[in-house]
Structures are given as structure tokens and as C-alpha cells.
Design a protein around this motif. Structure first.
Motif, mmCIF file in Angstrom:
data_model
loop_
_atom_site.group_PDB
_atom_site.id
_atom_site.type_symbol
_atom_site.label_atom_id
_atom_site.label_comp_id
_atom_site.label_asym_id
_atom_site.label_seq_id
_atom_site.Cartn_x
_atom_site.Cartn_y
_atom_site.Cartn_z
ATOM 1 N N SER A 33 0.832 -1.201 0.000
ATOM 2 C CA SER A 33 0.000 0.000 0.000
ATOM 3 C C SER A 33 0.869 1.255 0.000
ATOM 4 O O SER A 33 0.656 2.170 -0.804
ATOM 5 N N VAL A 34 1.848 1.304 0.871
ATOM 6 C CA VAL A 34 2.750 2.455 0.946
ATOM 7 C C VAL A 34 3.521 2.605 -0.367
ATOM 8 O O VAL A 34 3.668 3.717 -0.896
ATOM 9 N N MET A 35 3.994 1.495 -0.918
ATOM 10 C CA MET A 35 4.764 1.551 -2.160
ATOM 11 C C MET A 35 3.909 1.993 -3.349
ATOM 12 O O MET A 35 4.443 2.463 -4.348
ATOM 13 N N SER A 36 2.593 1.880 -3.243
ATOM 14 C CA SER A 36 1.727 2.311 -4.340
ATOM 15 C C SER A 36 1.722 3.831 -4.491
ATOM 16 O O SER A 36 1.264 4.356 -5.500
ATOM 17 N N ALA A 37 2.234 4.529 -3.503
ATOM 18 C CA ALA A 37 2.256 5.988 -3.535
ATOM 19 C C ALA A 37 3.627 6.551 -3.916
ATOM 20 O O ALA A 37 3.824 7.770 -3.880
ATOM 21 N N GLU A 38 4.548 5.672 -4.282
ATOM 22 C CA GLU A 38 5.874 6.158 -4.667
ATOM 23 C C GLU A 38 5.792 7.016 -5.924
ATOM 24 O O GLU A 38 4.978 6.765 -6.817
ATOM 25 N N ARG A 70 -6.151 -1.852 14.226
ATOM 26 C CA ARG A 70 -4.823 -1.503 13.726
ATOM 27 C C ARG A 70 -4.896 -1.137 12.245
ATOM 28 O O ARG A 70 -4.282 -0.176 11.804
ATOM 29 N N ILE A 71 -5.658 -1.897 11.483
ATOM 30 C CA ILE A 71 -5.822 -1.623 10.052
ATOM 31 C C ILE A 71 -6.548 -0.295 9.854
ATOM 32 O O ILE A 71 -6.146 0.517 9.024
ATOM 33 N N GLY A 76 -0.610 4.000 6.652
ATOM 34 C CA GLY A 76 -0.089 3.366 5.442
ATOM 35 C C GLY A 76 -1.161 2.761 4.547
ATOM 36 O O GLY A 76 -0.943 2.563 3.351
ATOM 37 N N PHE A 77 -2.336 2.486 5.116
ATOM 38 C CA PHE A 77 -3.436 1.953 4.314
ATOM 39 C C PHE A 77 -4.299 3.057 3.690
ATOM 40 O O PHE A 77 -5.283 2.760 3.016
ATOM 41 N N SER A 78 -3.926 4.303 3.881
ATOM 42 C CA SER A 78 -4.720 5.408 3.314
ATOM 43 C C SER A 78 -4.782 5.342 1.793
ATOM 44 O O SER A 78 -5.720 5.850 1.192
ATOM 45 N N HIS A 79 -3.826 4.666 1.178
ATOM 46 C CA HIS A 79 -3.770 4.577 -0.285
ATOM 47 C C HIS A 79 -4.762 3.560 -0.847
ATOM 48 O O HIS A 79 -5.047 3.575 -2.047
ATOM 49 N N ILE A 80 -5.264 2.673 0.010
ATOM 50 C CA ILE A 80 -6.236 1.669 -0.456
ATOM 51 C C ILE A 80 -7.551 1.729 0.316
ATOM 52 O O ILE A 80 -8.509 1.059 -0.058
ATOM 53 N N ARG A 81 -7.601 2.526 1.349
ATOM 54 C CA ARG A 81 -8.773 2.571 2.225
ATOM 55 C C ARG A 81 -10.057 2.941 1.484
ATOM 56 O O ARG A 81 -11.137 2.509 1.855
ATOM 57 N N PRO A 84 -13.397 -0.067 -2.961
ATOM 58 C CA PRO A 84 -14.583 -0.851 -2.579
ATOM 59 C C PRO A 84 -14.220 -2.186 -1.918
ATOM 60 O O PRO A 84 -14.872 -2.590 -0.962
ATOM 61 N N GLU A 85 -13.150 -2.831 -2.392
ATOM 62 C CA GLU A 85 -12.741 -4.119 -1.801
ATOM 63 C C GLU A 85 -12.306 -3.948 -0.354
ATOM 64 O O GLU A 85 -12.549 -4.812 0.476
ATOM 65 N N PHE A 86 -11.631 -2.834 -0.076
ATOM 66 C CA PHE A 86 -11.191 -2.570 1.288
ATOM 67 C C PHE A 86 -12.401 -2.359 2.191
ATOM 68 O O PHE A 86 -12.492 -2.943 3.272
ATOM 69 N N LYS A 87 -13.321 -1.530 1.730
ATOM 70 C CA LYS A 87 -14.523 -1.247 2.511
ATOM 71 C C LYS A 87 -15.322 -2.522 2.768
ATOM 72 O O LYS A 87 -15.808 -2.745 3.869
ATOM 73 N N GLU A 88 -15.426 -3.361 1.738
ATOM 74 C CA GLU A 88 -16.157 -4.630 1.886
ATOM 75 C C GLU A 88 -15.444 -5.541 2.879
ATOM 76 O O GLU A 88 -16.089 -6.150 3.746
ATOM 77 N N LEU A 89 -14.135 -5.632 2.763
ATOM 78 C CA LEU A 89 -13.351 -6.485 3.653
ATOM 79 C C LEU A 89 -13.488 -6.046 5.112
ATOM 80 O O LEU A 89 -13.579 -6.876 6.014
ATOM 81 N N MET A 90 -13.542 -4.744 5.329
ATOM 82 C CA MET A 90 -13.575 -4.211 6.687
ATOM 83 C C MET A 90 -14.981 -4.042 7.238
ATOM 84 O O MET A 90 -15.149 -3.752 8.424
ATOM 85 N N SER A 91 -15.989 -4.224 6.410
ATOM 86 C CA SER A 91 -17.361 -4.018 6.890
ATOM 87 C C SER A 91 -17.706 -5.003 8.001
ATOM 88 O O SER A 91 -17.375 -6.187 7.931
#
Length: 93
Positions: A33-38, A70-71, A76-81, A84-91
Motif C-alpha cells: 500500500s505504501v509503495m503504491s504511492a511512490e 490496527r488496520i 499506510g493503508f490510506s492509499h487503499i482505504r 470498494p474491496e477494502f470497505k467490503e473487507l472491513m465491513s
């Protein structure tokens, strides 16, 4: 970046020793996730890194990682938060 490469090597080694290590999958997801913002990445590279981060995060849940708070709080997860998949996973977590 050498720092990320070294961390990824360590996480991969940990997963070889303990394939169901939820924390190793979590840390790998966080790093992708962090590396996606390089800077300097193509749009395709950004999307690939975000997809890999999501896949690793899903794997951490399958390995019974329970660090939901923690998630939620990890910057560092701000780039994927927003995905839709993230929201679904965390719902409901």
C-alpha cells in the motif's frame, strides 16, 4: 527502494517458516500500500501494487489476523482505504 525490498524479503522468509502468519501478510499488505504511492510509477504500477496490497490483506484475514483497529488506524493503508474491496473487507469489523 532498498528498505522496502529488504522488508519484503523478511516477510517472505517469515511466510515460508509460517505460511499462515496473518501478521506477515498484514505487513506485506501495508508495504505494498505504501509503495503504491511512490513517485514515478505508471498508473498500471500503482494499480498493481494496490491490488497486491488488497490480496495480502485478504490473506491476513484468512489466516485469522484480527488487528482490525490496527488496520483502521494505520496511515499506510490510506492509499487503499477508499477502494470498494477494502470497505467490503472491513465491513462489520
Amino acid at each position: 527502494d532498498k528498505l522496502y525490498a529488504r522488508a519484503m524479503e523478511d516477510f517472505a522468509a517469515a511466510l515460508k517458516l509460517d505460511p499462515v502468519s496473518g501478521i506477515s501478510h498484514y505487513l506485506t499488505a501495508l508495504t505494498w500500500s505504501v509503495m503504491s504511492a511512490e513517485e514515478g510509477l505508471s498508473e498500471e504500477q500503482v494499480l498493481e501494487r494496490k491490488a497486491t496490497a488488497m490480496n495480502e490483506l485478504k490473506a491476513s484475514f484468512k489466516c485469522e489476523f484480527k488487528g482490525y483497529e490496527r488496520i483502521r488506524n494505520e496511515e499506510g493503508f490510506s492509499h487503499i482505504r477508499y477502494l470498494p474491496e477494502f470497505k467490503e473487507l472491513m465491513s462489520g469489523k
